[in-house]
Design an enzyme around this catalytic site. Structure first.
Site, PDB file in Angstrom:
ATOM      1  N   LEU A 165       3.839   1.321  11.580  1.00  0.00           N
ATOM      2  CA  LEU A 165       4.234  -0.084  11.412  1.00  0.00           C
ATOM      3  C   LEU A 165       4.494  -0.403   9.948  1.00  0.00           C
ATOM      4  O   LEU A 165       3.957   0.239   9.042  1.00  0.00           O
ATOM      5  CB  LEU A 165       3.168  -1.023  11.989  1.00  0.00           C
ATOM      6  CG  LEU A 165       1.755  -1.042  11.398  1.00  0.00           C
ATOM      7  CD1 LEU A 165       1.678  -1.800  10.091  1.00  0.00           C
ATOM      8  CD2 LEU A 165       0.808  -1.652  12.397  1.00  0.00           C
ATOM      9  N   ARG A 166       5.360  -1.401   9.742  1.00  0.00           N
ATOM     10  CA  ARG A 166       5.656  -1.868   8.379  1.00  0.00           C
ATOM     11  C   ARG A 166       5.037  -3.238   8.189  1.00  0.00           C
ATOM     12  O   ARG A 166       5.147  -4.098   9.071  1.00  0.00           O
ATOM     13  CB  ARG A 166       7.177  -2.003   8.177  1.00  0.00           C
ATOM     14  CG  ARG A 166       7.932  -0.710   8.212  1.00  0.00           C
ATOM     15  CD  ARG A 166       9.410  -0.970   8.392  1.00  0.00           C
ATOM     16  NE  ARG A 166       9.668  -1.681   9.657  1.00  0.00           N
ATOM     17  CZ  ARG A 166      10.841  -2.191  10.018  1.00  0.00           C
ATOM     18  NH1 ARG A 166      11.879  -2.087   9.222  1.00  0.00           N
ATOM     19  NH2 ARG A 166      10.995  -2.810  11.180  1.00  0.00           N
ATOM     20  N   GLU A 167       4.421  -3.453   7.045  1.00  0.00           N
ATOM     21  CA  GLU A 167       3.898  -4.780   6.746  1.00  0.00           C
ATOM     22  C   GLU A 167       5.075  -5.751   6.717  1.00  0.00           C
ATOM     23  O   GLU A 167       6.160  -5.416   6.261  1.00  0.00           O
ATOM     24  CB  GLU A 167       3.163  -4.769   5.401  1.00  0.00           C
ATOM     25  CG  GLU A 167       1.914  -3.912   5.470  1.00  0.00           C
ATOM     26  CD  GLU A 167       1.125  -3.881   4.172  1.00  0.00           C
ATOM     27  OE1 GLU A 167       1.418  -4.674   3.257  1.00  0.00           O
ATOM     28  OE2 GLU A 167       0.205  -3.050   4.073  1.00  0.00           O
ATOM     29  N   CYS A 177       1.256   2.278   1.011  1.00  0.00           N
ATOM     30  CA  CYS A 177       1.466   3.582   1.659  1.00  0.00           C
ATOM     31  C   CYS A 177       2.286   4.579   0.835  1.00  0.00           C
ATOM     32  O   CYS A 177       1.787   5.653   0.497  1.00  0.00           O
ATOM     33  CB  CYS A 177       2.122   3.380   3.020  1.00  0.00           C
ATOM     34  SG  CYS A 177       1.028   2.555   4.185  1.00  0.00           S
ATOM     35  N   GLU A 203       0.179   5.857  12.476  1.00  0.00           N
ATOM     36  CA  GLU A 203       0.806   4.559  12.681  1.00  0.00           C
ATOM     37  C   GLU A 203       2.006   4.412  11.743  1.00  0.00           C
ATOM     38  O   GLU A 203       1.932   4.749  10.572  1.00  0.00           O
ATOM     39  CB  GLU A 203      -0.226   3.452  12.405  1.00  0.00           C
ATOM     40  CG  GLU A 203       0.299   2.062  12.636  1.00  0.00           C
ATOM     41  CD  GLU A 203       0.969   1.917  13.999  1.00  0.00           C
ATOM     42  OE1 GLU A 203       0.344   2.222  15.024  1.00  0.00           O
ATOM     43  OE2 GLU A 203       2.147   1.501  14.038  1.00  0.00           O
ATOM     44  N   LYS A 257     -15.438 -10.314   6.288  1.00  0.00           N
ATOM     45  CA  LYS A 257     -14.158 -10.238   7.014  1.00  0.00           C
ATOM     46  C   LYS A 257     -14.364 -10.555   8.498  1.00  0.00           C
ATOM     47  O   LYS A 257     -13.613 -11.329   9.097  1.00  0.00           O
ATOM     48  CB  LYS A 257     -13.570  -8.829   6.839  1.00  0.00           C
ATOM     49  CG  LYS A 257     -12.157  -8.687   7.300  1.00  0.00           C
ATOM     50  CD  LYS A 257     -11.605  -7.291   7.027  1.00  0.00           C
ATOM     51  CE  LYS A 257     -10.940  -7.166   5.688  1.00  0.00           C
ATOM     52  NZ  LYS A 257     -10.209  -5.918   5.485  1.00  0.00           N
ATOM     53  N   PHE A 267      16.899   2.138   3.887  1.00  0.00           N
ATOM     54  CA  PHE A 267      16.192   2.648   2.697  1.00  0.00           C
ATOM     55  C   PHE A 267      17.144   3.128   1.615  1.00  0.00           C
ATOM     56  O   PHE A 267      16.862   4.064   0.890  1.00  0.00           O
ATOM     57  CB  PHE A 267      15.172   3.745   3.093  1.00  0.00           C
ATOM     58  CG  PHE A 267      13.936   3.144   3.690  1.00  0.00           C
ATOM     59  CD1 PHE A 267      12.807   2.932   2.919  1.00  0.00           C
ATOM     60  CD2 PHE A 267      13.926   2.728   5.005  1.00  0.00           C
ATOM     61  CE1 PHE A 267      11.688   2.313   3.457  1.00  0.00           C
ATOM     62  CE2 PHE A 267      12.817   2.115   5.554  1.00  0.00           C
ATOM     63  CZ  PHE A 267      11.691   1.911   4.774  1.00  0.00           C
ATOM     64  N   LYS A 296       0.762   6.295  -2.511  1.00  0.00           N
ATOM     65  CA  LYS A 296      -0.422   7.144  -2.301  1.00  0.00           C
ATOM     66  C   LYS A 296      -0.109   8.307  -1.349  1.00  0.00           C
ATOM     67  O   LYS A 296      -0.631   9.405  -1.526  1.00  0.00           O
ATOM     68  CB  LYS A 296      -1.604   6.304  -1.787  1.00  0.00           C
ATOM     69  CG  LYS A 296      -1.568   5.992  -0.318  1.00  0.00           C
ATOM     70  CD  LYS A 296      -2.870   5.410   0.197  1.00  0.00           C
ATOM     71  CE  LYS A 296      -2.772   4.953   1.647  1.00  0.00           C
ATOM     72  NZ  LYS A 296      -2.630   6.007   2.630  1.00  0.00           N
TER      73      LYS A 296
END
Ligand SMILES: NC(=O)c1ccc[n+]([C@@H]2O[C@H](COP(=O)([O-])OP(=O)(O)OC[C@H]3O[C@@H](n4cnc5c(N)ncnc54)[C@H](O)[C@@H]3O)[C@@H](O)[C@H]2O)c1
Length: 462
Positions: free
Chosen positions: A153-155, A263, A151, A35, A252, A266
């Site tokens: 943030l949204r993908e 996310c 955090e 990576k 939502f 899990k």
């Protein structure tokens, strides 16, 4: 400020690149050498809009570098973020904290001078205490503050979310650490995001409670959608009607095939486990997760219902594989359970996704991957829209119908209007509104002879 980001995955890379863009000097560390090698060559390992340019610009300005050598990075850093994965632990659904604890040990060994160690990974209540214990056991002399900074943030809109957060949560009781955190996020002060300083364990719980609440909204509207189908109501109108209430809000509340991604599934499971350990069962969340688990496979039955319950010998074209648009993330994507269930019912599955096909190939092997939506639909008995990528919102319906063996569209994201599809002669079904009135046309009516067992081609009643 000099910052180390340990873990250069979705969160680590986006956060690292954004912090570098704020003007900090950021070293992103990962123990996956391939990576780091790829990033050094300018290859971004994930699909995230704008990330290639952001990383490129900050590398060019020498504010962003990549390494596998944690010690080089941590020495001399004012702040060290931990952004490694916390997947579900196999077998019991607790968050697997082994990567976080391994990172804490590695960081402790090379700490140098006062350093703020910040957990950005999503971690259960009490993890910060354990990270602190690990560091002081490894390096009793270390001058360190352990902070929680989850955090949100949204993908798919990760850069925007990081740079325009609704809030920044900082969990610490250490005054020096608070100043360092304020300095890290100072470039955002123009946008004036609310900084919420709180206790470390509270910060840890805020992240889980936020994700669990959003997941609850999704499972709630999905169950209401099922009821809408039975009683003839329209879930989109219901969602609009309740979303106009400011106490509820309109986000939502999109009914669909169930939540997925790296996310929500899990994190809801992990929060349930934490609560059980503290003898405070979270019954609502147990229901939320149960509703979601059965829903993904149930979507295949929705397709089968259009073919009198049988998909044997049918070809189904699935459009969209990633768990949501603008990402190639396949983790717990509803399309995986959907496709597996379609195959279990005897269907041949073809699929197309604008970004996630490489990721999908590692999970779903017995699928014909196609070059675009039309190639995918060619000869199919049904098209299933599983992810609402922009490019699926305005398909050429005439062309699609000409290509298909049978004009059937199952819209799991409600991106089309039933009248529009009916006008083009499709049998169309969606989430949370009455089943189609238009019968699936017979092959004889379509003028096609297909070598298959005879089938009953009527839309089944609910
Ligand atoms: N993906 C999201 O949208 C999102 C949003 C908010 C929070 N989170 C949370 O952030 C955390 C990270 O998630 P992600 O999606 O970025 O995970 P990821 O799997 O994409 O990345 C994790 C990275 O950490 C690296 N790593 C593991 N152990 C390491 C070590 N000891 N040293 C250096 N590198 C190491 C891995 O090689 C991998 O590249 C998780 O806790 C997740 O729940 C994720």
């Amino acid at each position: 400020m000099r910052i180390t980001m340990v873990g250069t995955g979705y969160v680590g890379l986006v956060s690292g690149a954004c912090l570098a863009d704020f003007g900090h000097h950021v070293i992103c560390v990962d123990n996956d050498a391939s990576k780091i090698e790829a990033l050094r060559r300018g290859h971004i390992p994930i699909y995230e809009p704008g990330l290639q340019d952001l990383v490129g610009a900050n590398v060019a300005q020498r504010r962003l570098t990549f390494t596998t050598a944690l010690s080089e990075a941590v020495r001399g850093s004012d702040a060290v973020f931990i952004a490694v994965g916390t997947p579900s632990r196999r077998g019991d659904g607790h968050a697997d904290l082994s990567y976080v604890y391994a990172a804490a040990r590695d960081i402790a060994a090379v700490l140098d001078g006062y350093t703020v160690v910040i957990t950005k990974s999503t971690v259960p209540v009490g993890t910060g205490d354990e990270v602190e214990r690990i560091i002081s056991a490894t390096r009793p002399d270390a001058d360190v503050a352990v902070v929680s900074n989850p955090e949100f943030l949204r993908e798919g809109s990760a850069i925007h979310d990081f740079k325009h957060p609704d809030r920044i949560v900082v969990g610490t009781a250490d005054e020096r650490a608070r100043k360092v955190m304020a300095e890290i996020y100072r470039p955002l002060s123009l946008n004036q995001p609310p900084m919420l300083y709180t206790a470390r364990c509270t910060a840890e719980l805020i992240k889980y409670a936020a994700n669990a609440f959003l997941a609850t909204k999704i499972s709630f509207i999905n169950e209401i959608a099922d009821l809408c189908e039975r009683v003839g109501a329209d879930v989109q109108e219901v969602a609009r009607g309740i979303g106009m209430d400011n106490r509820i809000g309109n986000k939502f509340l999109h009914a669909g095939p169930g939540y997925g991604g790296s996310c929500f599934p899990k994190d809801v499971r992990a929060l349930i486990k934490t609560a059980q350990d503290h003898e405070v069962p979270l019954r609502i969340l147990e229901a939320v997760t149960a509703v979601n688990e059965v829903r993904k496979r149930a979507m295949a039955r929705k397709v089968a219902a259009l073919f009198a319950g049988s998909l044997r010998g049918r070809t189904v074209a699935v459009l969209g594989l990633s768990f949501k648009p603008n990402t190639d993330d396949m983790r717990e994507a509803p399309a995986v359970a959907l496709i597996t269930a379609l195959q279990d019912m005897g269907a041949c599955v073809r699929a197309y996704d604008p970004a996630a096909m490489e990721q999908a190939k590692a999970i779903l092997t017995d699928v014909a991957y196609c070059a675009d939506a039309y190639v995918c639909a060619d000869g199919a008995d049904a098209v299933v829209i599983a992810t609402e990528w922009e490019q699926f919102r305005a398909l050429d319906l005439g062309r699609l119908k000409d290509l298909m063996a049978c004009p059937v569209v199952v819209d799991l994201r409600n991106i089309y209007r039933p009248e529009e599809l009916a006008q083009h002669g499709f049998a169309y079904t969606r989430i949370g509104s009455p089943p189609p009135t238009q019968a699936v046309p017979s092959e004889a009516a379509l003028g096609r002879t297909i070598q298959r067992a005879p089938r009953s081609l009527v839309v089944s009643e609910p």
